[in-house]
Design a protein around this motif. Structure first.
Motif, PDB file in Angstrom:
ATOM      1  N   SER A 110       0.814  -1.211   0.000  1.00  0.00           N
ATOM      2  CA  SER A 110       0.000   0.000   0.000  1.00  0.00           C
ATOM      3  C   SER A 110       0.850   1.265   0.000  1.00  0.00           C
ATOM      4  O   SER A 110       1.997   1.276   0.468  1.00  0.00           O
ATOM      5  CB  SER A 110      -0.907  -0.013   1.245  1.00  0.00           C
ATOM      6  OG  SER A 110      -1.754   1.110   1.257  1.00  0.00           O
ATOM      7  N   THR A 112       1.455   3.778   1.810  1.00  0.00           N
ATOM      8  CA  THR A 112       1.436   4.349   3.152  1.00  0.00           C
ATOM      9  C   THR A 112       2.532   5.403   3.273  1.00  0.00           C
ATOM     10  O   THR A 112       3.397   5.534   2.399  1.00  0.00           O
ATOM     11  CB  THR A 112       1.626   3.260   4.205  1.00  0.00           C
ATOM     12  OG1 THR A 112       2.808   2.513   3.886  1.00  0.00           O
ATOM     13  CG2 THR A 112       0.429   2.311   4.245  1.00  0.00           C
ATOM     14  N   THR A 138      -3.679   5.585   0.746  1.00  0.00           N
ATOM     15  CA  THR A 138      -4.140   4.266   0.323  1.00  0.00           C
ATOM     16  C   THR A 138      -5.112   4.318  -0.853  1.00  0.00           C
ATOM     17  O   THR A 138      -5.286   3.320  -1.552  1.00  0.00           O
ATOM     18  CB  THR A 138      -4.793   3.522   1.496  1.00  0.00           C
ATOM     19  OG1 THR A 138      -5.857   4.322   2.038  1.00  0.00           O
ATOM     20  CG2 THR A 138      -3.771   3.260   2.601  1.00  0.00           C
ATOM     21  N   ASP A 141      -3.797   3.063  -4.123  1.00  0.00           N
ATOM     22  CA  ASP A 141      -3.604   1.628  -4.367  1.00  0.00           C
ATOM     23  C   ASP A 141      -4.531   1.107  -5.461  1.00  0.00           C
ATOM     24  O   ASP A 141      -4.162   0.199  -6.210  1.00  0.00           O
ATOM     25  CB  ASP A 141      -3.861   0.828  -3.086  1.00  0.00           C
ATOM     26  CG  ASP A 141      -2.929   1.216  -1.949  1.00  0.00           C
ATOM     27  OD1 ASP A 141      -1.927   1.914  -2.203  1.00  0.00           O
ATOM     28  OD2 ASP A 141      -3.215   0.811  -0.808  1.00  0.00           O
TER      29      ASP A 141
END
Length: 205
Positions: A110, A112, A138, A141
């Protein structure tokens, strides 16, 4: 004496000159794990790249770092709470590297805070430009952009994230719309002189 000084100067200049680009560079494979240090106008930070996360992208970043591509690159897009992005350098170098494309890969991790991903503009367009996630992004993604789903992380900042957070962000998204970002690097930097630079970027043990 003048001849000796001239010869010494010629040797020094030859040593500073970058190697001429060759497509053989784009065939070099990265180690499973590698690290890089970025010396910037705000201080140094380091990143660790895991080839298993995105093999094609890891190989390209390894090649770019090995051959000094990011030296003197500009952090042209710094948006607090979102990303810090860089990757534009000499116009000729950009054209040469872009001639060999990097295939898309599904995201394994992800986006992050502290992770890094290649920016892109469409199918198989990851090539030179990297962004660092300043927060947990996120949504990236699975975001579908130009027909491609998701932005694929390939590693993360492991030292100096405070330096990344401190990069100049006063221009926001404005520099992205300036055509000189890709056409005339010197004029671009004159327009946005407060933007931070990467003085040198290189692989480390």
């Amino acid at each position: 004496m003048r001849i000796i000084l001239f010869l010494l100067l010629s040797i020094l200049l030859a040593g500073c000159k970058k190697e001429a680009f060759t497509t053989q560079w784009t065939k070099e494979q990265a180690p499973k794990i590698f690290k890089a240090r970025f010396e910037t106008t705000k201080g140094d930070f380091e990143m660790v790249i895991n080839r298993n996360w995105s093999p094609q992208a890891a190989d390209r970043l390894y090649q770019l770092l090995k051959h000094g591509y990011y030296d003197n690159a500009i952090f042209y897009r710094v948006v607090p709470g979102f990303v810090a992005q860089f990757g534009n350098t000499d116009a000729l170098q950009m054209k040469q590297w872009k001639s060999v494309t990097v295939p898309d890969e599904a995201a394994q991790h992800s986006n992050t805070r502290g992770t890094i991903s290649f920016a892109r503009s469409g199918k198989d367009s990851r090539d030179l430009e990297i962004f660092i996630n300043l927060e947990d992004n996120t949504v990236l993604d699975t975001l579908v952009f130009e027909g491609v789903k998701g932005f694929t992380p390939l590693g993360k900042i492991n030292k100096g994230m405070n330096i990344v957070d401190d990069l100049y962000s006063g221009y926001g998204e404005e520099p992205m719309a300036n055509p000189n970002l890709y056409l005339n690097r010197d004029l671009f930097y004159q327009t946005y002189p407060k933007l931070d630079l990467i003085r040198k970027a290189y692989l480390i043990d």
